[in-house]
Enzyme design. Sequence first.
Site, short mmCIF file in Angstrom:
data_model
loop_
_atom_site.label_atom_id
_atom_site.label_comp_id
_atom_site.label_asym_id
_atom_site.label_seq_id
_atom_site.Cartn_x
_atom_site.Cartn_y
_atom_site.Cartn_z
N ASN A 1 35.31 43.41 37.86
CA ASN A 1 36.30 42.52 38.66
C ASN A 1 36.69 41.42 38.02
OD1 ASN A 1 35.69 44.62 40.74
ND2 ASN A 1 34.86 42.73 42.20
N TYR B 1 40.08 41.47 36.69
CA TYR B 1 41.55 41.41 37.13
C TYR B 1 41.63 40.39 38.19
CZ TYR B 1 40.94 46.24 35.90
OH TYR B 1 40.67 47.45 35.09
N ALA B 2 41.04 39.39 38.02
CA ALA B 2 40.85 38.16 38.57
C ALA B 2 42.51 37.49 38.26
CB ALA B 2 39.86 36.92 38.31
N GLU C 1 45.42 26.94 46.21
CA GLU C 1 45.25 28.22 46.96
C GLU C 1 44.74 27.74 48.53
OE1 GLU C 1 42.56 30.98 44.79
OE2 GLU C 1 44.24 31.09 43.52
N HIS D 1 41.17 40.42 51.41
CA HIS D 1 42.28 39.50 51.07
C HIS D 1 43.41 39.85 51.87
CE1 HIS D 1 44.79 37.66 48.57
NE2 HIS D 1 43.88 37.03 47.52
N ARG E 1 40.98 32.49 54.26
CA ARG E 1 41.21 33.59 54.21
C ARG E 1 40.86 34.52 55.44
NH1 ARG E 1 39.79 35.38 48.07
NH2 ARG E 1 41.47 34.46 47.37
N HIS F 1 37.90 42.83 49.32
CA HIS F 1 38.03 41.99 48.27
C HIS F 1 36.73 41.59 47.75
CE1 HIS F 1 40.28 39.48 45.43
NE2 HIS F 1 39.72 38.52 45.81
N ARG G 1 34.18 32.98 51.58
CA ARG G 1 34.32 32.00 50.34
C ARG G 1 35.57 31.46 50.29
NH1 ARG G 1 36.76 34.00 45.38
NH2 ARG G 1 37.14 35.81 46.54
N SER H 1 34.74 32.07 43.17
CA SER H 1 33.47 33.01 42.75
C SER H 1 33.57 32.96 41.24
CB SER H 1 33.93 34.28 43.03
OG SER H 1 35.20 34.59 43.06
#
Length: 522
Positions: free
Chosen positions: A41, A44-45, A111, A232, A278, A339, A374, A379
């Site tokens: 994972n 691909y962040a 974000e 997500h 989120r 996600h 989260r 993360s």
Amino acid sequence: MTDEVDVLVLGSGIAGLFFALHASSFGRVAVVTKKERPESNTNYAQGGIAAALAPDDSPELHARDTHNAGAGLCHGDAVTALVTEGPRRVRELIELGATFSGGADLSLGREGGHSRRRIVHAADLTGREVERALLDAVAAEPNIEIHENQMAVDLLIGDARVEEPRCVGAMVLAEDGSGLTEVRSRVVMMATGGSGQVYAHTTNPPIATGDGLAMAYRAGAKIANMEFIQFHPTALYPAGDRAFLISEAVRGEGAVLLKQDGTPFMDRYHPLGSLAPRDVVALAIDRELKQSGDDFVLLDCSPIAEQEIRRHFPNILAETSARGIDMLNEPIPVVPAAHYACGGILTDTHGRTSLPGLCAVGEVACTGVHGANRLASNSLLEALVFAARTAARIGPNLAAAPHRKGTPVRREIGFGGQCVDTSPQRAELRRLMWDLVGIVRTDGRLREASQSLSDLALRVRELTRDAELTPDLLELRNLIQAAAIIVISSQGRLESRGLNFNLDHPFRNNERFLRDTVISSR
Ligand code: FAD
Ligand code: SIN
């Protein structure tokens, strides 16, 4: 694959590699990873790593935002460790060779749920840069070996007649057909990442099959808060079984969510509008789609200057363009997709699980920093901070910890010659989880999911009785186990909080549920 090491690390994402680097000053480290080394994972962040580095920011503000997102369930000590030690770990990553946007004057993005600009990023390919830098650093470290295409199957447990149950290693299956090895180790670090592949639509790559969660559960370790699956809000539509993510950083720079008729809707749900946490945004999109009957909503990027899109989001620009969408001139169709798992193997703030000998870090772990939801970009930071803490704890005592004999948690898989195609069962599992255990849950749907999962598990057991032991088959069993853990955990929380929204219990119930959901197979 050697059969005895000091430290066995399962997984080569940010958590496993950063831990390996820290642990290597204390002993020989073997990193076992089930595909090629960068596949994770982490790789691909997009958005970045949150850290209080700006002059107008502070660990206290970062902690406040983390607690607000976590809806009352974040552990205070874990959050304090995250936000106070985070900046130092990000600087360490830079010293190890990671290059982030802005160079020495880091350019910080924004974000959802963050009250300040604090996202350290490498354009929109942050994970790839982090993984590259860590793999380069690991390659230069003689005390670390990486074993690719080797899948951990189950944990080895020491002799329960002699001492309390403890993890003493793992069974590892080589993809090249050379069979199983029992690897004994003074300590095992579980860093196998998430379980997004449980769902039909996910941003996670195929490796995210919940293997570590399932292995730890079978071995009797405590698992916490797996009802909190983060969806997500903005995966590119159509999401398919491997959705392309449109980073939250795009909304951070000004993009706005619209209905298909062009009306903005997020201001009706939260004062932060499209940049709300989120859980709020995904639930709002789900509601709007159900009301309108549409298949997707739109992400309007016109508030962002073209130059800024080209500079900050080159990968998203290229990917959308390859799919016929011109994000410079038209909105992007988006939908929510599974996600991130906020729960996992329960640990303290030094990676200790309830099973002696087993540590956990990264997405597979539940350190308590995320609570019920989260905060974006926390993360990667969590993996860095708790990997370093765990290595500092185990390192000084490592040499004194003996190697012990052990037996695998499970021996039931057959070694027959039949090769089984697992794709129909995988598709069935992923569909049922999407339909019945998605963003909005009900008691009835959870009961139906539980029944369907038991039926599926039974059929898979029958099907595989004399089957060849393959990674595919092992993953299917882990996926079913992880799905069952999500369902059991969701059934245990009769309230709506953070990412757990249940129509039959639409409100928070602080009297009964201001606590973690903890389950174990023992
Ligand atoms: P991973 O990086 O997933 O690594 C797990 C490793 O374990 C892999 O090497 C895998 O092959 C290996 N493995 C799994 N099972 C086995 C087995 N049985 N045997 C051996 N090896 C095994 N978070 C942020 O903070 N910021 C972001 O911008 C961000 N963007 C994201 C974008 C996307 C598209 C996705 C999917 C996630 C994003 N996240 C982001 C979340 C974040 O990337 C992950 O939570 C984090 O990378 C997890 O790191 P990890 O080391 O725990 O696991
Ligand atoms: C994103 O870029 O939107 C992902 C960030 C995250 O999952 O933390």
